[in-house]
Design an enzyme around this catalytic site. Structure first.
Site, PDB file in Angstrom:
ATOM      1  N   ASP A 190       0.821  -1.222   0.000  1.00  0.00           N
ATOM      2  CA  ASP A 190       0.000   0.000   0.000  1.00  0.00           C
ATOM      3  C   ASP A 190       0.851   1.265   0.000  1.00  0.00           C
ATOM      4  O   ASP A 190       0.423   2.315   0.483  1.00  0.00           O
ATOM      5  CB  ASP A 190      -0.953   0.029   1.210  1.00  0.00           C
ATOM      6  CG  ASP A 190      -1.776  -1.233   1.318  1.00  0.00           C
ATOM      7  OD1 ASP A 190      -2.413  -1.609   0.324  1.00  0.00           O
ATOM      8  OD2 ASP A 190      -1.766  -1.856   2.405  1.00  0.00           O
ATOM      9  N   LYS A 207       2.426   2.112  -5.152  1.00  0.00           N
ATOM     10  CA  LYS A 207       3.098   1.596  -6.359  1.00  0.00           C
ATOM     11  C   LYS A 207       2.308   1.916  -7.611  1.00  0.00           C
ATOM     12  O   LYS A 207       2.876   2.155  -8.666  1.00  0.00           O
ATOM     13  CB  LYS A 207       3.298   0.087  -6.239  1.00  0.00           C
ATOM     14  CG  LYS A 207       4.222  -0.335  -5.113  1.00  0.00           C
ATOM     15  CD  LYS A 207       4.452  -1.832  -5.078  1.00  0.00           C
ATOM     16  CE  LYS A 207       3.216  -2.609  -4.689  1.00  0.00           C
ATOM     17  NZ  LYS A 207       2.772  -2.364  -3.303  1.00  0.00           N
ATOM     18  N   GLN A 236       1.795  -6.510  -3.402  1.00  0.00           N
ATOM     19  CA  GLN A 236       2.288  -6.589  -2.022  1.00  0.00           C
ATOM     20  C   GLN A 236       3.656  -5.883  -1.895  1.00  0.00           C
ATOM     21  O   GLN A 236       3.855  -4.863  -2.516  1.00  0.00           O
ATOM     22  CB  GLN A 236       2.343  -8.034  -1.522  1.00  0.00           C
ATOM     23  CG  GLN A 236       0.971  -8.652  -1.319  1.00  0.00           C
ATOM     24  CD  GLN A 236       0.413  -9.215  -2.611  1.00  0.00           C
ATOM     25  OE1 GLN A 236       1.116  -9.800  -3.419  1.00  0.00           O
ATOM     26  NE2 GLN A 236      -0.871  -9.071  -2.818  1.00  0.00           N
ATOM     27  N   THR A 266      -7.550  -0.974  -0.452  1.00  0.00           N
ATOM     28  CA  THR A 266      -8.200  -0.848  -1.751  1.00  0.00           C
ATOM     29  C   THR A 266      -9.045  -2.073  -2.055  1.00  0.00           C
ATOM     30  O   THR A 266     -10.128  -1.984  -2.632  1.00  0.00           O
ATOM     31  CB  THR A 266      -7.139  -0.670  -2.856  1.00  0.00           C
ATOM     32  OG1 THR A 266      -6.327   0.462  -2.543  1.00  0.00           O
ATOM     33  CG2 THR A 266      -7.782  -0.452  -4.210  1.00  0.00           C
ATOM     34  N   GLY A 311     -11.032  -2.930   2.124  1.00  0.00           N
ATOM     35  CA  GLY A 311     -11.655  -1.869   2.901  1.00  0.00           C
ATOM     36  C   GLY A 311     -11.238  -1.865   4.354  1.00  0.00           C
ATOM     37  O   GLY A 311     -11.675  -1.025   5.146  1.00  0.00           O
ATOM     38  N   ARG A 335      -6.030   0.250   7.811  1.00  0.00           N
ATOM     39  CA  ARG A 335      -4.627  -0.143   7.891  1.00  0.00           C
ATOM     40  C   ARG A 335      -4.037   0.264   9.236  1.00  0.00           C
ATOM     41  O   ARG A 335      -4.386   1.307   9.794  1.00  0.00           O
ATOM     42  CB  ARG A 335      -3.835   0.510   6.752  1.00  0.00           C
ATOM     43  CG  ARG A 335      -4.263   0.023   5.382  1.00  0.00           C
ATOM     44  CD  ARG A 335      -3.585   0.790   4.253  1.00  0.00           C
ATOM     45  NE  ARG A 335      -4.110   0.368   2.953  1.00  0.00           N
ATOM     46  CZ  ARG A 335      -4.299   1.163   1.920  1.00  0.00           C
ATOM     47  NH1 ARG A 335      -4.000   2.465   2.015  1.00  0.00           N
ATOM     48  NH2 ARG A 335      -4.781   0.688   0.786  1.00  0.00           N
TER      49      ARG A 335
END
Length: 427
Positions: A13, A16, A223, A298, A301, A304
């Site tokens: 996350d 990228k 990832q 993303t 949901g 984080r």
């Protein structure tokens, strides 16, 4: 012309998708080489926001050929849901190419993933339950189903039957779940087979021929380094190789053709799922980062987990991947803080570690050693050069660069495509 890998240098996350999109107009091919629909990229173009899960973000750049490599596991239903969603918004997806050797996620692996995670309880890994791990396990156990199998119904039925000989026993006798029938699984897998056929080719050959023609190939990881199955915080990792080495095995491009490795790091750190996280914040500062940075998955949901920048992790990622350039994203999220902590080392039972501890137990008990840098109050979203940044923001970037093991070549100062400070050209 080069083959370039874009790698997440934390737990994913990091942005990228934006970095890939930033380079997209200057590259000819963008390749997803690992993972599946268990991670997502968010790309903002003008007022339009695109959430991509399985498709490479190069799909949004006209004239760029997006490629799903052999190292990816493909949920065909999700693939066509994404294609249909983009085409409904006017995005041309006709250039997409899918490796004939990529593995397909069957229905029984989605079921197995979900019930296994529930069964683990407090020992759960934090998977997305989309069948990714079991499909990679099948690949290694040599009972997997590949894209090319969809075009030979007899072979497909034999492979499904062989896999279900084991899977049905596991689902029924351990988890008290009924496995789908061979016929049901084959029928589901064949639903999109003919629609998929025009996209399928030998993508390794395609990409090497492109490099022979001096075209530029960009390899984008799903990832990130700390989620890599070999080099991450095992067992709280993904099931694939998310590092620069994985870019080669997952695409069919040899290491000798990889010219540049771009590591993506946030100006702070986030993680989704279970596992150790030394700089994690459980206070108002963590909530501030989550809210201001819109830190919600993303794909899932899920909120984080948030913490300060960890230079130990960045140095580790630089070493494991051979990072030539870092892209520092979301610097704007730190605006408004009076001071900004940066983790420069760990304390483990009174012993200082300037590099990643060799064993997981030490990492799990690592206490961050912080240096504190002055914050800034000015809005930086309009900055397009280092000189446009406030002095304290420049100090932060310089300090992080010196700690992290590679130069910082671009800085994200907002979510939009053009909200970027370019320090060194990346291509």
């Amino acid at each position: 012309m080069p083959a370039i890998a874009i790698i997440g240098a934390q737990w994913g996350d990091e942005g990228k998708g934006k970095a890939t999109d930033l380079l997209g107009s200057r590259v000819d091919y963008v390749v997803k080489f690992n993972g599946g629909n268990n991670a997502g990229h968010t790309v903002v173009i003008g007022d339009e926001k695109y959430a991509l899960h399985l498709l490479p973000s190069g799909i949004l750049t006209p004239g760029c050929t997006p490629v799903i490599g052999n190292g990816v596991v493909v949920d065909i239903d999700v693939l066509f849901e994404e294609i249909d969603g983009l085409e409904a918004r006017g995005v041309d997806t006709s250039l997409l190419r899918v490796s004939a050797s990529a593995h397909v996620i069957p229905d029984y692996n989605r079921s197995l993933d979900k019930v296994t995670e529930r069964f683990l309880g407090s020992r759960r890994i934090g998977t997305t339950g989309r069948g990714i791990g079991p499909t990679y396990a099948d690949k290694m156990n040599r009972i997997g189903i590949r894209v090319q199998d969809l075009f030979d119904e007899k072979i497909l039925a034999q492979k499904v039957e062989g896999a279900l000989d084991l899977k049905s026993q596991v689902l029924a006798k351990i988890y008290n779940r009924r496995a789908p029938s061979v016929e049901q699984t084959v029928e589901e897998l064949l639903t999109h087979a003919e629609r998929l056929r025009p996209y399928v080719c030998d993508t390794g050959l395609l990409l090497n021929q492109a490099l022979d023609r001096s075209e530029t190939v960009l390899l984008e990881a799903g990832q990130a380094t700390l989620l890599d199955v070999d080099h991450g915080t095992y067992p709280f990792v993904t099931s694939s190789s998310a590092t620069a080495g994985g870019a080669c095995t997952g695409s069919g491009i040899p290491p000798t053709r990889l010219d540049q490795v771009i590591g993506i790091v946030k100006a702070y750190t986030t993680r989704v799922g279970e596992g150790p996280f030394p700089t994690e914040l459980h206070d108002d500062a963590g909530e501030h980062l989550r809210t201001t940075g819109a830190e919600f998955g993303t794909t899932t949901g899920r909120p984080r987990r948030c913490g300060w920048y960890d230079a130990v992790i960045a140095r580790y990622a630089a070493r494991v991947n051979g990072v030539t350039d870092f892209v520092l994203t979301k610097l704007d999220v730190l605006t408004g803080l009076e001071r900004v902590p940066v983790c420069v080392a760990y304390d483990v039972d009174g012993v200082r570690h300037d590099e990643m501890p060799v064993n997981q137990s030490d990492f799990h008990h690592a206490v961050p050693v912080y240096e504190y840098l002055p914050g800034w109050q000015e809005d930086i979203s309009g900055a397009r050069s280092l000189a446009d940044l406030p002095a304290n923001a420049r100090t932060y970037v310089t300090a992080v660069e010196e700690m992290s093991g590679a130069r910082i070549s671009a800085i994200g100062v907002g979510p939009k495509r053009d909200e970027t400070v370019v320090v060194h050209e990346l291509v």
